[in-house]
Design an enzyme around this catalytic site. Structure first.
Site, short mmCIF file in Angstrom:
data_model
loop_
_atom_site.label_atom_id
_atom_site.label_comp_id
_atom_site.label_asym_id
_atom_site.label_seq_id
_atom_site.Cartn_x
_atom_site.Cartn_y
_atom_site.Cartn_z
N LYS A 1 0.85 -1.32 -0.09
CA LYS A 1 0.09 0.07 0.19
C LYS A 1 0.72 1.30 -0.09
CE LYS A 1 -4.60 1.12 0.11
NZ LYS A 1 -5.71 0.04 -0.25
P1 NAD Z 1 -13.04 7.80 -2.82
O1 NAD Z 1 -11.99 8.79 -2.40
O2 NAD Z 1 -13.26 7.29 -3.98
O3 NAD Z 1 -14.41 8.00 -1.75
C1 NAD Z 1 -14.34 8.18 -0.47
C2 NAD Z 1 -15.69 8.47 0.00
O4 NAD Z 1 -15.96 8.56 1.46
C3 NAD Z 1 -16.02 9.98 -0.48
O5 NAD Z 1 -17.34 10.25 -0.77
C4 NAD Z 1 -15.80 10.68 0.86
O6 NAD Z 1 -16.63 12.04 0.97
C5 NAD Z 1 -16.42 9.64 1.91
N1 NAD Z 1 -15.94 9.95 3.49
C6 NAD Z 1 -14.70 10.12 3.85
N2 NAD Z 1 -15.00 10.30 5.01
C7 NAD Z 1 -16.22 10.23 5.35
C8 NAD Z 1 -16.81 10.01 6.80
N3 NAD Z 1 -16.19 10.17 7.89
N4 NAD Z 1 -18.00 9.82 6.87
C9 NAD Z 1 -18.95 9.69 5.51
N5 NAD Z 1 -18.07 9.65 4.17
C10 NAD Z 1 -16.85 9.90 4.38
O7 NAD Z 1 -12.45 6.25 -2.07
P2 NAD Z 1 -12.93 4.84 -2.26
O8 NAD Z 1 -11.92 4.35 -3.39
O9 NAD Z 1 -14.44 4.92 -2.61
O10 NAD Z 1 -12.42 4.13 -1.10
C11 NAD Z 1 -13.30 4.12 -0.03
C12 NAD Z 1 -12.88 2.84 1.06
O11 NAD Z 1 -12.79 1.64 0.27
C13 NAD Z 1 -11.35 3.09 1.38
O12 NAD Z 1 -11.42 2.35 2.99
C14 NAD Z 1 -10.54 2.22 0.55
O13 NAD Z 1 -9.31 1.89 1.00
C15 NAD Z 1 -11.69 1.14 0.40
N6 NAD Z 1 -11.39 0.42 -0.95
C16 NAD Z 1 -11.27 0.81 -2.20
C17 NAD Z 1 -11.08 0.12 -3.22
C18 NAD Z 1 -11.26 0.59 -4.67
O14 NAD Z 1 -10.99 -0.09 -5.72
N7 NAD Z 1 -11.15 2.05 -4.82
C19 NAD Z 1 -11.07 -1.36 -3.29
C20 NAD Z 1 -11.16 -1.74 -1.97
C21 NAD Z 1 -11.30 -0.97 -0.87
#
Ligand code: NAD
Length: 420
Positions: A103
């Protein structure tokens, strides 16, 4: 050690105790193969420069080249990056793709940067980490705060340094430069496939109510797919606003608005009758069938776990539930489908993208989704075979997923041996 890394370590040791793992394996699996930390300057639009800090952590490479996202976040720390790298090792092993875990990211709020500044930052950071990334070595992907455009800049910067185009160095790229069909939706689609499998014996998804925290790549796509599958998405939220409608929110319309550059708040301002604003806690504590935390880590804790009313928590984010909360939820009979299983769709299609990029072939979206479903369903069944749903007080699906993952990684370590 920060709480998020403590949580990852506690989960590991709990599983290691169950497996009676020897101390030498514990020592290896609680250490990190490579930790790369860099402070670097970036030229800003006004001609000045700012110094940023970036990390890339490789946890374990016994099962193959390492894989993991790049996070751009103003609160990113080394410990958080380490926890996320460790979870990636387990996640790749649970879905049985031939990767180890890594990561990385930069401590930056991408929303405060212009497009040009983000490009400068990405290209400089990529240049700093060229010695440790590579298509056979360590392969970045998008995570919070990064997207296909950032991956395109990383791929281009790496390729320019090497002198030829190397599409397999990152995944989550735009399809036009070697990305995979279906990768953008893959994490959300994987969550849907796992949920479908979980509910198959209980009447399916149609009519189930859901609350989704986070409205980015994971939360936005998941909300949309849940709605399209016939679920009633009662709550959606992002950092700025939380929305509720008792008969369901048109998540597809909201997501189209956000994808076109709008925000959830501006969507609500344009459609005030589509949902009403509520407190952020209302999303986590919603009276729904399925809660999908899809934003950040450590949101379901010892403080609020007894107020979670959903009977099922489907973890879209990495590390949303702390170990104390896990115990409380288990006591209360709440099923948690853990992150290292539930959100593994992203890395699974990243694997498909890597395979396609190395062979210079393009799968159709139908092929990608069919293979994704096969791997997600197989992983879910393998985990549930180790700990059946409803084994309250005996085992949890998180523990079962960890057992499966640790066994596979240990098998690779032992088969390879220690050299020299
Ligand atoms: P992103 O940046 O696209 O979106 C994150 C979202 O969460 C945004 O809408 C933001 O406003 C919101 N957010 C942040 N803090 C918040 C809070 N306290 N309360 C409510 N909403 C909040 O990120 P993403 O890619 O969607 O990733 C989200 C999670 O999923 C992370 O933990 C990431 O590690 C995990 N993840 C992502 C992927 C991927 O393929 N993108 C894969 C597996 C896991």
């Amino acid at each position: 050690m920060e709480p998020v890394l403590q949580a990852a370590m506690a989960q590991f040791h709990r599983a290691a105790d169950h497996l009676v793992l020897p101390d030498r394996h514990r020592a290896l699996l609680t250490s990190f193969k490579t930790t790369y930390q860099t402070q670097f300057p970036v030229e800003m639009d006004d001609g000045s420069f700012r110094v940023f800090e970036g990390f890339r952590v490789i946890h374990n490479s016994a099962r193959g080249p390492t894989k993991g996202g790049m996070r751009y976040s103003s609160r990113l720390t080394l410990d958080e990056t380490r926890a996320l790298a460790m979870w990636m090792t387990w996640k790749c092993a649970v879905v049985n793709v031939p990767f180890g875990g890594a990561k990385g990211g930069v401590r930056v709020d991408p929303l405060t940067m212009s497009n040009g500044e983000l490009q400068n930052l990405t290209r400089r950071f990529t240049t700093e980490i060229i010695p440790i990334i590579g298509p056979d070595q360590d392969i970045p992907a998008p995570d919070m705060g990064t997207n296909p455009q950032v991956m395109a800049w990383m791929m281009d910067t790496y390729s320019m340094a090497k002198g030829y185009t190397i599409p397999a160095v990152v995944t989550g790229k735009p399809v036009s430069i070697g990305g995979s069909e279906g990768r953008y939706e893959a994490t959300g689609r994987g969550l849907l496939y796992v949920l479908e499998e979980h509910l198959a014996a209980e009447g399916g998804i149609v009519g189930r109510s859901a609350a989704v925290q986070g409205f980015g790549n994971v939360g936005g796509v998941t909300s949309t797919l849940l709605q399209q599958a016939g679920a009633v998405v009662r709550y959606i939220s992002d950092l700025e606003i939380a929305l509720f409608h008792p008969e369901g929110i048109d998540a597809t319309a909201a997501w189209m608005h956000v994808e076109a550059g709008g925000s959830l708040a501006s969507w609500h301002a344009e459609h005030p009758n589509a949902a009403e604003p509520v407190a952020h806690e209302a999303v986590l504590e919603a009276d729904v069938d399925v809660l999908v935390p899809a934003a950040v880590d450590s949101v379901i804790t010892g403080q609020n776990a007894d107020r979670i009313r959903a009977r099922l928590v489907l973890e879209g984010a990495n590390g949303p539930t702390t170990p104390e909360a896990d115990d409380i939820l288990d006591e209360r009979g709440v099923t948690v489908i853990p992150d290292i299983l539930a959100n593994a769709g992203g890395v699974t299609v990243s694997y498909f993208e890597w395979v396609q990029a190395r062979q210079y072939v393009q799968w159709t979206e139908g092929q990608v989704n069919a293979e994704l479903r096969r791997l997600m369903v197989s992983a879910y069944r393998n985990v549930v075979a180790r700990c059946p749903i409803g084994s309250r007080g005996v085992c949890s699906q998180r523990e079962a997923a960890q057992w499966l993952a640790i066994e596979r990684v240990v098998e690779a370590i032992d088969r390879r041996g220690i050299y020299p």
